[in-house]
Every structure is written in C-alpha cells, then in structure tokens.
Design a protein around this motif. Structure first.
Motif, PDB file in Angstrom:
ATOM      1  N   ASP A 137     -73.377  40.148   4.362  1.00  0.00           N
ATOM      2  CA  ASP A 137     -74.201  39.055   3.862  1.00  0.00           C
ATOM      3  C   ASP A 137     -74.158  37.797   4.735  1.00  0.00           C
ATOM      4  O   ASP A 137     -75.069  36.973   4.663  1.00  0.00           O
ATOM      5  N   PHE A 138     -73.095  37.649   5.559  1.00  0.00           N
ATOM      6  CA  PHE A 138     -72.933  36.408   6.322  1.00  0.00           C
ATOM      7  C   PHE A 138     -72.605  36.739   7.772  1.00  0.00           C
ATOM      8  O   PHE A 138     -71.518  37.235   8.076  1.00  0.00           O
ATOM      9  N   LYS A 139     -73.549  36.445   8.647  1.00  0.00           N
ATOM     10  CA  LYS A 139     -73.389  36.823  10.056  1.00  0.00           C
ATOM     11  C   LYS A 139     -72.233  36.103  10.732  1.00  0.00           C
ATOM     12  O   LYS A 139     -71.692  36.593  11.726  1.00  0.00           O
ATOM     13  N   ASN A 140     -71.873  34.917  10.222  1.00  0.00           N
ATOM     14  CA  ASN A 140     -70.773  34.197  10.875  1.00  0.00           C
ATOM     15  C   ASN A 140     -69.400  34.603  10.343  1.00  0.00           C
ATOM     16  O   ASN A 140     -68.380  34.066  10.791  1.00  0.00           O
ATOM     17  N   ILE A 141     -69.325  35.548   9.419  1.00  0.00           N
ATOM     18  CA  ILE A 141     -68.043  36.185   9.074  1.00  0.00           C
ATOM     19  C   ILE A 141     -67.891  37.361  10.023  1.00  0.00           C
ATOM     20  O   ILE A 141     -68.560  38.386   9.877  1.00  0.00           O
ATOM     21  N   VAL A 142     -67.039  37.186  11.021  1.00  0.00           N
ATOM     22  CA  VAL A 142     -67.021  38.103  12.165  1.00  0.00           C
ATOM     23  C   VAL A 142     -65.846  39.062  12.175  1.00  0.00           C
ATOM     24  O   VAL A 142     -65.788  39.975  13.004  1.00  0.00           O
ATOM     25  N   GLY A 143     -64.880  38.868  11.266  1.00  0.00           N
ATOM     26  CA  GLY A 143     -63.725  39.758  11.278  1.00  0.00           C
ATOM     27  C   GLY A 143     -62.782  39.474  10.146  1.00  0.00           C
ATOM     28  O   GLY A 143     -62.992  38.558   9.336  1.00  0.00           O
ATOM     29  N   ILE A 201     -63.338  35.830  -5.030  1.00  0.00           N
ATOM     30  CA  ILE A 201     -63.054  35.839  -3.593  1.00  0.00           C
ATOM     31  C   ILE A 201     -64.358  35.814  -2.806  1.00  0.00           C
ATOM     32  O   ILE A 201     -64.505  35.071  -1.828  1.00  0.00           O
ATOM     33  N   TYR A 202     -65.334  36.615  -3.252  1.00  0.00           N
ATOM     34  CA  TYR A 202     -66.634  36.631  -2.577  1.00  0.00           C
ATOM     35  C   TYR A 202     -67.277  35.245  -2.605  1.00  0.00           C
ATOM     36  O   TYR A 202     -67.756  34.750  -1.574  1.00  0.00           O
ATOM     37  N   GLN A 203     -67.295  34.615  -3.764  1.00  0.00           N
ATOM     38  CA  GLN A 203     -67.952  33.313  -3.890  1.00  0.00           C
ATOM     39  C   GLN A 203     -67.216  32.239  -3.072  1.00  0.00           C
ATOM     40  O   GLN A 203     -67.852  31.336  -2.503  1.00  0.00           O
ATOM     41  N   HIS A 204     -65.888  32.331  -3.012  1.00  0.00           N
ATOM     42  CA  HIS A 204     -65.114  31.402  -2.187  1.00  0.00           C
ATOM     43  C   HIS A 204     -65.550  31.508  -0.729  1.00  0.00           C
ATOM     44  O   HIS A 204     -65.866  30.498  -0.081  1.00  0.00           O
ATOM     45  N   PHE A 205     -65.576  32.728  -0.200  1.00  0.00           N
ATOM     46  CA  PHE A 205     -65.909  32.891   1.214  1.00  0.00           C
ATOM     47  C   PHE A 205     -67.401  32.707   1.493  1.00  0.00           C
ATOM     48  O   PHE A 205     -67.780  32.368   2.618  1.00  0.00           O
ATOM     49  N   LYS A 206     -68.231  32.878   0.492  1.00  0.00           N
ATOM     50  CA  LYS A 206     -69.647  32.513   0.633  1.00  0.00           C
ATOM     51  C   LYS A 206     -69.751  31.014   0.927  1.00  0.00           C
ATOM     52  O   LYS A 206     -70.466  30.593   1.857  1.00  0.00           O
ATOM     53  N   ALA A 207     -69.015  30.215   0.157  1.00  0.00           N
ATOM     54  CA  ALA A 207     -69.022  28.765   0.372  1.00  0.00           C
ATOM     55  C   ALA A 207     -68.431  28.413   1.738  1.00  0.00           C
ATOM     56  O   ALA A 207     -68.943  27.519   2.430  1.00  0.00           O
ATOM     57  N   VAL A 208     -67.363  29.106   2.133  1.00  0.00           N
ATOM     58  CA  VAL A 208     -66.738  28.864   3.442  1.00  0.00           C
ATOM     59  C   VAL A 208     -67.715  29.191   4.561  1.00  0.00           C
ATOM     60  O   VAL A 208     -67.896  28.416   5.517  1.00  0.00           O
ATOM     61  N   ALA A 209     -68.358  30.348   4.473  1.00  0.00           N
ATOM     62  CA  ALA A 209     -69.284  30.771   5.523  1.00  0.00           C
ATOM     63  C   ALA A 209     -70.455  29.803   5.652  1.00  0.00           C
ATOM     64  O   ALA A 209     -70.893  29.478   6.759  1.00  0.00           O
ATOM     65  N   GLU A 210     -70.962  29.340   4.527  1.00  0.00           N
ATOM     66  CA  GLU A 210     -72.105  28.428   4.556  1.00  0.00           C
ATOM     67  C   GLU A 210     -71.732  27.050   5.104  1.00  0.00           C
ATOM     68  O   GLU A 210     -72.585  26.342   5.645  1.00  0.00           O
ATOM     69  N   ALA A 211     -70.449  26.689   4.992  1.00  0.00           N
ATOM     70  CA  ALA A 211     -70.006  25.373   5.464  1.00  0.00           C
ATOM     71  C   ALA A 211     -69.545  25.382   6.915  1.00  0.00           C
ATOM     72  O   ALA A 211     -69.576  24.346   7.580  1.00  0.00           O
ATOM     73  N   SER A 212     -69.115  26.529   7.417  1.00  0.00           N
ATOM     74  CA  SER A 212     -68.449  26.560   8.719  1.00  0.00           C
ATOM     75  C   SER A 212     -69.440  26.520   9.880  1.00  0.00           C
ATOM     76  O   SER A 212     -70.364  27.340   9.953  1.00  0.00           O
ATOM     77  N   PRO A 213     -69.205  25.622  10.845  1.00  0.00           N
ATOM     78  CA  PRO A 213     -70.060  25.573  12.035  1.00  0.00           C
ATOM     79  C   PRO A 213     -69.636  26.571  13.110  1.00  0.00           C
ATOM     80  O   PRO A 213     -70.303  26.700  14.133  1.00  0.00           O
ATOM     81  N   VAL A 214     -68.505  27.261  12.885  1.00  0.00           N
ATOM     82  CA  VAL A 214     -68.011  28.254  13.844  1.00  0.00           C
ATOM     83  C   VAL A 214     -67.761  29.571  13.103  1.00  0.00           C
ATOM     84  O   VAL A 214     -67.709  29.601  11.865  1.00  0.00           O
ATOM     85  N   PRO A 215     -67.613  30.676  13.822  1.00  0.00           N
ATOM     86  CA  PRO A 215     -67.358  31.949  13.165  1.00  0.00           C
ATOM     87  C   PRO A 215     -66.092  31.918  12.307  1.00  0.00           C
ATOM     88  O   PRO A 215     -65.151  31.170  12.578  1.00  0.00           O
ATOM     89  N   VAL A 216     -66.095  32.759  11.271  1.00  0.00           N
ATOM     90  CA  VAL A 216     -65.006  32.821  10.296  1.00  0.00           C
ATOM     91  C   VAL A 216     -64.331  34.191  10.365  1.00  0.00           C
ATOM     92  O   VAL A 216     -64.999  35.225  10.339  1.00  0.00           O
ATOM     93  N   ILE A 217     -63.002  34.172  10.466  1.00  0.00           N
ATOM     94  CA  ILE A 217     -62.201  35.385  10.312  1.00  0.00           C
ATOM     95  C   ILE A 217     -61.513  35.300   8.959  1.00  0.00           C
ATOM     96  O   ILE A 217     -60.788  34.333   8.677  1.00  0.00           O
TER      97      ILE A 217
END
Length: 293
Positions: free
Chosen positions: A156-162, A117-133
């Motif tokens: 670990d990822f500033k754009n994971i906001v909630g 789950i962590y690695q999945h959302f790491k990839a999501v966060a690195e790809a997303s140009p907007v914040p991620v919930i």
C-alpha cells in the motif's frame, strides 16, 4: 534501496565514566566501521540506548555521526515510539537530508492489534519524506507484526521499502521473503540467523556483533549474498559463540565490553542497564583478543 543491501550496524552510544556522551569514542567507532567493510550505519536504535538520551544528546549523536561519516556510508535514523503522533511530528520537523531511510519500530507497550500496527505505519509512511524500514522486535515490543500486515503495508505504501525482522523466527522470515515484491528488503535483526535468512533470500542484516567484528561479519554476509555457502558458514561458526555472549547479559552491555577490549570506548552503560559481570567480561576479552590476532 540497493545501498541498504548487506551489513548495517546498530551503532552504540559510547559514554564516558561520568555517563556523558563520549564524542571522541563515537568518532572512533564510526571510522572503525567505515574502515572495515560495513555497508551502512544505523543511528539511535535500541543499541544506541536512545531511550536514555536527552533531546540534546540525541542531536549531538546525530551531528557527530553525520560529520564523521562525511557521506561515506548511507545512514539510517531510528525514529519510533509508542505514540504515533510523536513519530509523525518528528518526521515532519526533523531535517532528514543526511539519511537514506528511517528505521521505525512497531509500537511498544501499547500492544496494538494488527490493524493498529497497520494504521500506525500508514501515518508514518504518509509523514516521512524518506523511505521507511519497519522494525519488528516482539521481544521488546510485546507484539508481533504478522507477515500479512507487513506485506499489506509494503503493497500500500511505496516508501515502505523493507523490514528489520527480529522475531528470531526463521519460518516467519521465510514467509516474508516468499510473499514480498522483488525490491522489498527483508533484513535480519537477529545476528545468529542472519546467514540462513540471507541464503533464503533476505537482503542482509542490521547487526550488533558486526560493529565489534565488522570485517568478519560483513564478509560472511557478502559471501552469503554471493551464494558461497560453505565459505559463509565457516565465518558464521567462527563468530557464533561471540553472538551468544554479547546478548547473554543484555544489549549493548556485551558489545560495549568488546569495544573496551578493542580500545575504542569505555564499557559504560546507563541505568537501568548495568555492565556484564566479570566472568562474561573475561570470556568476551578472550574471544576478542583471539579473533584480533
């Protein structure tokens, strides 16, 4: 992300009786939310029956909501899958300029470990140009995002906001609230425990029932955020029976029955979902008509 504190709604996708997307009804539903105090709109979540929509239909829904909203409320787009590569590709190629954030569900069906789950959302966060919930809903995904995993991702990822936390576990929600940073949003994904989560320090809700009764539910959340506990619970208990009813025979069949009573849309759902039975439909009609008086 102050704009995402309060009441968001997981929009349905209304269908005509022939099962095609009902654009006029979707416009009415969006206006109904805007006019009745909702703080932001979530497009193409589970409640929107996104799993049964074609690519062209998803584009039609997005276009309709964006144009009808016309910048009045913040928008959040559901972007999730059990295939990490598909999520990454969509985030890299879709125009997300109209959206304040994306809502991304924990991978379903695969049942990944916490590290997966962590690695999945790491990839999501690195790809997303907007914040991620993040979206934790173990009743649908068959795996729970542990608070430690959520807090690790947030750190670990500033754009994971909630996180939209829909495990239905108030203790787990409190652990998230206890361990989070000041600005990280813990958003209820369970209508029945929204108020307790808000009073414990949560940021609000992404709700289903609120799109049927937006004024009452958003007022309840607002009062909770203002620490007006007695007034907030008074509204909670007015709405509590309807929350049980709309999920009794599946979502969004219940809330679509409410919309039919309100004259906003048909109650049509796509297979494998079916309409609620006449007993529940009657109870929902009675509740909706009484609350609307």
């Amino acid at each position: 992300m102050q704009s995402l504190i309060g009441t968001g709604v997981a929009l349905v996708t209304p269908f005509k009786k022939d099962f095609s997307v009902d654009v006029d009804a979707l416009q009415r539903i969006v206006r109904f939310q805007i006019d009745n105090g909702i703080d932001y709109l979530v497009v193409l979540g589970t409640t929107g029956e996104s799993a049964t929509l074609s690519k062209a239909e998803k584009e039609l829904v997005i276009q309709t909501v964006v144009e009808t909203n016309n910048g009045q409320l913040p928008l959040v787009l559901g972007v999730g899958s059990f295939n990490t590569a598909d999520v990454v590709e969509e985030l890299k190629t879709r125009d997300l300029s109209a959206f304040a954030a994306v809502l991304s569900v924990s991978p379903y069906y695969n049942k990944p470990t916490q590290e997966g789950i962590y690695q999945h959302f790491k990839a999501v966060a690195e790809a997303s140009p907007v914040p991620v919930i993040l979206y934790n809903v173990p009743g649908r995904t068959a795996s729970n995002m542990a608070p430690s995993t959520v807090l690790r991702l947030a750190k670990d990822f500033k754009n994971i906001v909630g996180i939209k936390e829909a495990a239905g576990d108030i203790v787990q929600a409190m652990k998230l609230i206890q361990g989070k940073s000041k600005d990280f949003l813990v958003i209820s994904g369970d209508d029945m425990i929204t108020l307790p989560m808000v009073l414990a320090g949560g940021s609000g809700v992404i709700s289903v029932i609120a799109e049927g009764f937006p004024r009452q539910f958003s007022d309840m959340v607002r009062l909770g955020l203002q620490r007006k506990v007695d007034e907030a619970y008074a509204l909670h208990y007015v709405l509590a029976d309807s929350i049980d009813m709309i999920f009794e025979q599946g979502n969004p069949a219940g809330i679509k029955e409410v919309f039919k009573t309100l004259g906003l849309s048909e109650n049509t759902v796509r297979l494998p979902l079916v309409n609620v039975d006449e007993n529940l439909a009657g109870r929902l009609r009675d509740f909706t008509n009484k609350l609307s008086v």
